[in-house]
Design an enzyme around this catalytic site. Structure first.
Site, short mmCIF file in Angstrom:
data_model
loop_
_atom_site.label_atom_id
_atom_site.label_comp_id
_atom_site.label_asym_id
_atom_site.label_seq_id
_atom_site.Cartn_x
_atom_site.Cartn_y
_atom_site.Cartn_z
CB CYS A 1 -3.65 3.13 -1.62
SG CYS A 1 -4.84 4.52 -1.17
CG ASP B 1 0.71 -2.36 6.16
OD1 ASP B 1 -0.25 -2.63 6.92
OD2 ASP B 1 0.57 -1.81 5.12
CD GLN C 1 -7.02 -4.34 4.49
OE1 GLN C 1 -7.83 -5.02 4.64
NE2 GLN C 1 -6.94 -3.18 4.05
CE LYS D 1 -7.36 -0.12 6.54
NZ LYS D 1 -8.11 0.31 5.38
CG HIS E 1 -2.11 0.81 1.49
ND1 HIS E 1 -1.68 2.23 1.78
CD2 HIS E 1 -3.29 0.94 1.39
CE1 HIS E 1 -2.84 3.01 1.87
NE2 HIS E 1 -3.72 2.06 1.45
N1 PLP Z 1 -1.92 -0.79 4.57
C1 PLP Z 1 -2.54 -1.61 4.04
C2 PLP Z 1 -2.20 -2.86 3.34
C3 PLP Z 1 -4.00 -1.01 3.96
O1 PLP Z 1 -4.87 -1.73 3.21
C4 PLP Z 1 -4.42 0.24 4.31
C5 PLP Z 1 -5.62 0.81 4.19
O2 PLP Z 1 -6.26 0.30 3.15
C6 PLP Z 1 -3.34 1.11 4.93
C7 PLP Z 1 -1.91 0.59 5.18
C8 PLP Z 1 -3.64 2.46 5.40
O3 PLP Z 1 -4.41 2.28 6.42
P1 PLP Z 1 -4.88 3.63 7.44
O4 PLP Z 1 -5.46 4.49 6.17
O5 PLP Z 1 -6.05 3.01 8.31
O6 PLP Z 1 -3.86 4.27 8.00
#
Ligand code: PLP
Length: 432
Positions: free
Chosen positions: A390, A226, A229, A252, A149
């Site tokens: 993203c 990270d 998900q 999430k 992401h």
């Molecule tokens: N990393 C992953 C794999 C994501 O799917 C997302 C959001 O969809 C993020 C990071 C960013 O999360 P946040 O917008 O809650 O900071």
């Protein structure tokens, strides 16, 4: 070869319909009604149709107990945390710190000092990039993967404003699984960090992070995971994984917006300089010299979203009550059933068919533009996500601009999956 799978058979969904009857019974046994009634938004109509919410990867819906906790906090317990002796302030502080202890136990951290509250996964990763980034020197390398992401790409590029950092990228195979040989070959004496997603928000691939962490550690390199998900869908044990850092977002995982968690091994957090300066993160301040607070407060400058943090505790109640085993089994059922049925739709291309996959389905139909497909689904009450999610570097690797993405949570039903398939069949017919 792009990690996509193309429909080969023409439309006969008869067998699928038969199978769905059995799965309806499984839904009944799990008593999804009891789960769904905790989410009033699921009663909504969109353009006159029942809402079918399939954008859970972007954000999940929120059970009433979380909403009520927020309301309760605002109406009875709002005083700033860690500020003195007043009763309400102490109550609010107790609630915040109880959630911190709970989160520590939830992911099996060694202590609550390893749990830092942030605004989300994005801020958690930025914190590490900024503070751990101090230890990096010109020419040092960080290993990422092509499926990251933007939240796990751009912070490392911003670090490049301070010093020249080289990003090494692990590619994926035709199923959307990481090329582990390539991963192993990327390590050298300049490698200073691996930063990788536990689960891809586009392909749904569940990465072999335990193995990846072991490889990195064998090379003397720490790892940031990270977990945005992953934590909503599966039990995560940071000590069993031996992760150095693990980031995730409350919104999430059935929790409030604006709250994130960064887990960090104490040995790193103690060495790292503060991320932001301000109130709460100090021990003593003078114009000449400032000393910092103990962990975790060193990394929590300013007033935290203590209301949201208290409410996160209730989201954890929801997950605990539902059970990760049930969540995983139910979402897996939705994934396999929906994927099989989708593959019978002419022109269907699914991106990401990893053996270990979370309930995320990215797809395109024929020459249809992802945006048009999303709009057509919306007219039928079905909320999906369209675009690059993203993850533009991944889209470039796939040779596409974007996809439509349907993603499931524990409150989705086989009946909804059937309505989704029927809607896709209509969309496919329109696009022929
Ligand atoms: N990393 C992953 C794999 C994501 O799917 C997302 C959001 O969809 C993020 C990071 C960013 O999360 P946040 O917008 O809650 O900071």
């Amino acid at each position: 070869m792009p990690p996509s799978s193309t429909a080969s058979k023409k439309g006969n969904n008869e067998a699928g319909r038969h199978q769905s009857a059995l799965l309806y019974i499984a839904d009944l046994i799990m008593d999804l009604t009891k789960i769904r009634e905790q989410f009033p938004i699921l009663e909504r109509k969109i353009k006159g149709k029942d809402l079918i919410y399939l954008d859970n990867t972007a954000t999940s819906q929120t059970p009433m107990r979380v909403v009520e906790a927020i309301e309760r906090m605002y109406t009875t317990t709002k005083a700033n945390v860690h500020r003195g002796v007043s009763s309400i302030s102490q109550e609010a502080t107790d609630l915040q710190e109880a959630t911190r202890r709970r989160v520590a136990q939830w992911i099996n951290a060694s202590s609550e000092q390893e749990i830092i509250f942030t605004r989300g996964t994005t801020e958690s990763i930025n914190l590490v990039a900024s503070s751990f980034g101090d230890f990096l020197e010109n020419g040092d390398e960080i290993i990422l993967t092509v499926m990251e992401h933007h939240a796990n790409i751009v912070p490392w590029q911003l670090l490049g404003r301070r010093k020249r950092i080289i990003l090494r990228v692990v590619p994926v195979n035709g199923r959307g699984e990481l090329d582990m040989n390539a991963y192993r070959s990327l390590f050298n004496e300049r490698t200073k960090l691996v930063s990788v997603c536990h689960v891809s928000n586009v392909l749904g691939t569940v990465n072999p992070i335990k193995e990846m962490i072991a490889t990195a550690h064998a090379n003397g390199v720490p790892v940031l995971i990270d977990g945005a998900q992953a934590v909503p869908h599966m039990k995560v044990d940071v000590r069993e994984l031996d992760a150095d850092f693990y980031a995730f977002s409350a919104h999430k995982m059935y929790g409030p917006t604006g709250i994130g968690v960064l887990y960090g091994k104490k040995k790193w957090l103690e060495m790292m300089p503060p991320y932001q300066g301000g109130g709460e993160m100090i021990a003593n301040v003078s114009f000449e010299h400032t000393t910092y607070a103990e962990l975790p407060f060193k990394f929590e400058a300013g007033t935290p979203d203590f209301v949201g943090i208290a409410a996160l505790d209730k989201a954890l109640d929801f997950i605990e009550e539902t059970g990760y085993d049930n969540i995983e089994a139910h979402e897996h059922k939705l994934l396999t059933y929906t994927t099989e049925r989708m593959m019978q739709i002419p022109g269907m291309r699914i991106f990401g068919t990893a053996a270990d996959k979370s309930a995320v389905i990215s797809f395109l139909i024929g020459k249809g533009h992802h945006y048009d497909i999303g709009m057509l689904l919306d007219t039928q009450g079905i909320e999906v996500r369209t675009g690059h999610h993203c993850a533009q570097p991944l889209m470039h690797a796939l040779g596409i601009e974007g996809t439509v993405r349907a993603s499931f949570a524990v409150y989705n039903t086989i009946e909804e999956a059937d309505k989704f398939i029927a809607a896709l069949e209509r969309v496919a017919a329109m696009l022929e």
